[in-house]
Scaffold this motif. Structure first.
Motif, mmCIF file in Angstrom:
data_model
loop_
_atom_site.group_PDB
_atom_site.id
_atom_site.type_symbol
_atom_site.label_atom_id
_atom_site.label_comp_id
_atom_site.label_asym_id
_atom_site.label_seq_id
_atom_site.Cartn_x
_atom_site.Cartn_y
_atom_site.Cartn_z
ATOM 1 N N LEU A 47 -15.891 16.247 -36.676
ATOM 2 C CA LEU A 47 -16.586 17.395 -37.245
ATOM 3 C C LEU A 47 -17.572 17.929 -36.216
ATOM 4 O O LEU A 47 -18.247 17.153 -35.531
ATOM 5 N N ALA A 48 -17.674 19.254 -36.125
ATOM 6 C CA ALA A 48 -18.673 19.893 -35.277
ATOM 7 C C ALA A 48 -19.340 20.981 -36.108
ATOM 8 O O ALA A 48 -18.755 22.035 -36.358
ATOM 9 N N ILE A 49 -20.558 20.717 -36.571
ATOM 10 C CA ILE A 49 -21.258 21.619 -37.493
ATOM 11 C C ILE A 49 -22.408 22.273 -36.739
ATOM 12 O O ILE A 49 -23.300 21.594 -36.217
ATOM 13 N N ARG A 50 -22.388 23.588 -36.699
ATOM 14 C CA ARG A 50 -23.356 24.333 -35.904
ATOM 15 C C ARG A 50 -24.699 24.457 -36.621
ATOM 16 O O ARG A 50 -24.761 24.531 -37.843
ATOM 17 N N THR A 51 -25.741 24.503 -35.835
ATOM 18 C CA THR A 51 -27.082 24.685 -36.386
ATOM 19 C C THR A 51 -27.163 26.012 -37.140
ATOM 20 O O THR A 51 -26.761 27.055 -36.617
ATOM 21 N N GLY A 52 -27.653 25.959 -38.365
ATOM 22 C CA GLY A 52 -27.864 27.163 -39.162
ATOM 23 C C GLY A 52 -26.683 27.604 -39.998
ATOM 24 O O GLY A 52 -26.783 28.595 -40.718
ATOM 25 N N GLU A 53 -25.566 26.871 -39.962
ATOM 26 C CA GLU A 53 -24.416 27.288 -40.766
ATOM 27 C C GLU A 53 -24.315 26.482 -42.057
ATOM 28 O O GLU A 53 -24.892 25.396 -42.177
ATOM 29 N N VAL A 54 -23.595 27.040 -43.016
ATOM 30 C CA VAL A 54 -23.239 26.322 -44.235
ATOM 31 C C VAL A 54 -21.816 25.805 -44.037
ATOM 32 O O VAL A 54 -20.885 26.588 -43.841
ATOM 33 N N PHE A 55 -21.659 24.495 -44.082
ATOM 34 C CA PHE A 55 -20.372 23.867 -43.801
ATOM 35 C C PHE A 55 -19.910 23.138 -45.051
ATOM 36 O O PHE A 55 -20.625 22.288 -45.592
ATOM 37 N N GLY A 56 -18.718 23.467 -45.533
ATOM 38 C CA GLY A 56 -18.188 22.844 -46.735
ATOM 39 C C GLY A 56 -17.185 21.758 -46.410
ATOM 40 O O GLY A 56 -16.358 21.911 -45.508
ATOM 41 N N THR A 116 -31.790 26.829 -42.310
ATOM 42 C CA THR A 116 -31.444 25.448 -42.638
ATOM 43 C C THR A 116 -29.937 25.238 -42.506
ATOM 44 O O THR A 116 -29.148 26.024 -43.018
ATOM 45 N N THR A 117 -29.537 24.189 -41.815
ATOM 46 C CA THR A 117 -28.127 23.810 -41.758
ATOM 47 C C THR A 117 -27.787 23.080 -43.054
ATOM 48 O O THR A 117 -28.507 22.170 -43.470
ATOM 49 N N ILE A 118 -26.693 23.470 -43.683
ATOM 50 C CA ILE A 118 -26.337 22.919 -44.989
ATOM 51 C C ILE A 118 -24.921 22.370 -44.947
ATOM 52 O O ILE A 118 -23.991 23.060 -44.523
ATOM 53 N N VAL A 119 -24.773 21.123 -45.373
ATOM 54 C CA VAL A 119 -23.461 20.504 -45.527
ATOM 55 C C VAL A 119 -23.235 20.285 -47.015
ATOM 56 O O VAL A 119 -24.045 19.638 -47.686
ATOM 57 N N LEU A 120 -22.143 20.820 -47.505
ATOM 58 C CA LEU A 120 -21.881 20.899 -48.936
ATOM 59 C C LEU A 120 -20.546 20.248 -49.267
ATOM 60 O O LEU A 120 -19.528 20.566 -48.652
ATOM 61 N N THR A 121 -20.532 19.306 -50.208
ATOM 62 C CA THR A 121 -19.269 18.837 -50.765
ATOM 63 C C THR A 121 -19.136 19.417 -52.166
ATOM 64 O O THR A 121 -20.113 19.467 -52.920
ATOM 65 N N THR A 122 -17.960 19.876 -52.512
ATOM 66 C CA THR A 122 -17.761 20.488 -53.823
ATOM 67 C C THR A 122 -16.297 20.427 -54.214
ATOM 68 O O THR A 122 -15.407 20.388 -53.357
ATOM 69 N N ALA A 146 -16.997 27.011 -52.587
ATOM 70 C CA ALA A 146 -16.829 26.810 -51.149
ATOM 71 C C ALA A 146 -16.598 28.129 -50.441
ATOM 72 O O ALA A 146 -17.167 28.396 -49.372
ATOM 73 N N GLU A 147 -15.767 28.989 -51.038
ATOM 74 C CA GLU A 147 -15.460 30.267 -50.399
ATOM 75 C C GLU A 147 -16.664 31.196 -50.413
ATOM 76 O O GLU A 147 -16.871 31.975 -49.480
ATOM 77 N N ALA A 148 -17.481 31.111 -51.474
ATOM 78 C CA ALA A 148 -18.640 31.987 -51.581
ATOM 79 C C ALA A 148 -19.770 31.595 -50.636
ATOM 80 O O ALA A 148 -20.517 32.456 -50.160
ATOM 81 N N LEU A 149 -19.901 30.305 -50.326
ATOM 82 C CA LEU A 149 -21.065 29.827 -49.588
ATOM 83 C C LEU A 149 -20.800 29.445 -48.141
ATOM 84 O O LEU A 149 -21.638 29.664 -47.272
ATOM 85 N N ALA A 150 -19.644 28.840 -47.872
ATOM 86 C CA ALA A 150 -19.440 28.191 -46.579
ATOM 87 C C ALA A 150 -18.999 29.167 -45.496
ATOM 88 O O ALA A 150 -18.111 29.985 -45.715
ATOM 89 N N HIS A 151 -19.634 29.051 -44.327
ATOM 90 C CA HIS A 151 -19.154 29.777 -43.157
ATOM 91 C C HIS A 151 -17.842 29.164 -42.668
ATOM 92 O O HIS A 151 -16.931 29.881 -42.265
ATOM 93 N N ARG A 152 -17.773 27.826 -42.701
ATOM 94 C CA ARG A 152 -16.561 27.120 -42.306
ATOM 95 C C ARG A 152 -16.335 25.950 -43.254
ATOM 96 O O ARG A 152 -17.268 25.466 -43.895
ATOM 97 N N LEU A 153 -15.068 25.507 -43.302
ATOM 98 C CA LEU A 153 -14.680 24.433 -44.200
ATOM 99 C C LEU A 153 -13.876 23.381 -43.441
ATOM 100 O O LEU A 153 -13.164 23.697 -42.491
ATOM 101 N N ALA A 154 -13.977 22.140 -43.905
ATOM 102 C CA ALA A 154 -13.063 21.079 -43.481
ATOM 103 C C ALA A 154 -12.416 20.519 -44.732
ATOM 104 O O ALA A 154 -13.109 20.195 -45.704
ATOM 105 N N VAL A 155 -11.102 20.434 -44.731
ATOM 106 C CA VAL A 155 -10.365 19.841 -45.841
ATOM 107 C C VAL A 155 -9.972 18.437 -45.426
ATOM 108 O O VAL A 155 -9.325 18.241 -44.398
#
Length: 288
Positions: free
Chosen positions: A30-39, A186-192, A198-207
């Motif tokens: 995983l590579a999660i950028r500073t300031g993004e919402v990652f699902g 704020t960088t946000i990591v979200l599980t849902t 996920a589509e409404a909030l996340a800039h990028r997703l990992a399945v």
């Protein structure tokens, strides 16, 4: 380290975790950028919760390299922990304290907390500041949980299934809260489990499926890459409904228009949703 010119808040390479004979996480990158919402999406048992727990520093790993906010969560100290906010799936606020008392109490755990009244206003609980936690609605209690997650001014906020049990109105209000936090940097990591969320909030997703990342990217890119075929539906002259899955729906419609000499009865074109793509990637397509 950077990704497309952005500093990484989370950098995970080859993460592995086993429980006895069961491999929960099997080489996750995983590579999660500073300031993004990652699902992070995946069915129960896919390994997403274990991955997030390792990012929190609350679970050890068996292999791989993990860097979160510039440190290894497995050995990082108290100062690092103060920079990581966590909103658990279960409520954590004491029932008998008021909202203001609760937020002020948790603020004492951090070396440089945000102003409690500012945070209460940020999560939309200003009018409930003097109310006891036990009197709040489910959505309001979840907002309080977020307040406790951000009171320390974290650089990274981890959200585990944050809107489980919400009604649609409360869920959308919560989305606005998360967008506001992201706008603050704020960088946000979200599980849902909610694909719409996920589509409404996340800039990028990992399945994740069976402990591995099976797809990663922006929601629209995932739909395009893994759900290229559209479904064209129409009604034949004898009234029989027809449908065809095709990667060239425009061509199919043009052929139908020529055959019907104009208007196509019951014409409907639908493209794969993120849910369709998710079910296909996780091997659950036939269960729909």
């Amino acid at each position: 380290m950077t990704a497309h010119g952005h500093e990484l808040a989370v950098d995970v390479r080859g993460l592995r975790k086993r429980y006895g004979d069961v491999t929960a996480v099997d080489g996750v990158d995983l590579a999660i950028r500073t300031g993004e919402v990652f699902g992070i999406l995946g069915p129960n048992g896919a390994g997403k919760s274990t991955t997030v727990e390792i990012l929190q520093g609350n679970r050890t790993r068996d292999g791989g390299d993990v860097t979160v906010l510039g440190a290894d969560p497995g050995s990082a100290g108290r100062a690092w922990r103060s920079r990581v906010g966590i909103v658990w799936q279960d409520e954590s606020a004491p029932a008998e304290l008021t909202v203001r008392e609760t937020v002020r109490h948790f603020a004492r755990y951090y070396p440089h907390p945000r102003d409690p009244d500012e945070v209460i206003g940020l999560v939309g609980l200003k009018e409930k500041a003097s109310s006891r936690t036990k009197t709040l609605s489910g959505g309001q209690r979840r907002r309080l949980d977020v307040a406790l997650g951000v009171i320390g001014g974290p650089g990274l906020l981890l959200l585990d299934e944050p809107t489980t049990g919400f009604d649609p109105a409360a869920r959308r209000q919560f989305w606005e809260l998360i967008r506001g936090l992201a706008d603050e940097g704020t960088t946000i990591v979200l599980t849902t489990h909610y694909l719409e969320e996920a589509e409404a909030l996340a800039h990028r997703l990992a399945v994740i499926a069976k402990g591995r990342v099976v797809a990663e990217g922006e929601p629209a890119a995932l739909r395009h890459r893994h759900g290229a075929e559209a479904t064209v539906e129409w009604t034949e002259p004898d009234g029989a409904p027809r449908r065809e899955r095709t990667a060239t729906p425009t061509r199919t419609v043009a052929e139908l228009a020529r055959r019907f000499d104009g208007e196509i009865p019951g014409l409907r074109i639908s493209r794969p949703t993120l849910e369709d793509v998710y079910l296909r990637l996780t091997g659950q397509e036939s269960a729909r």
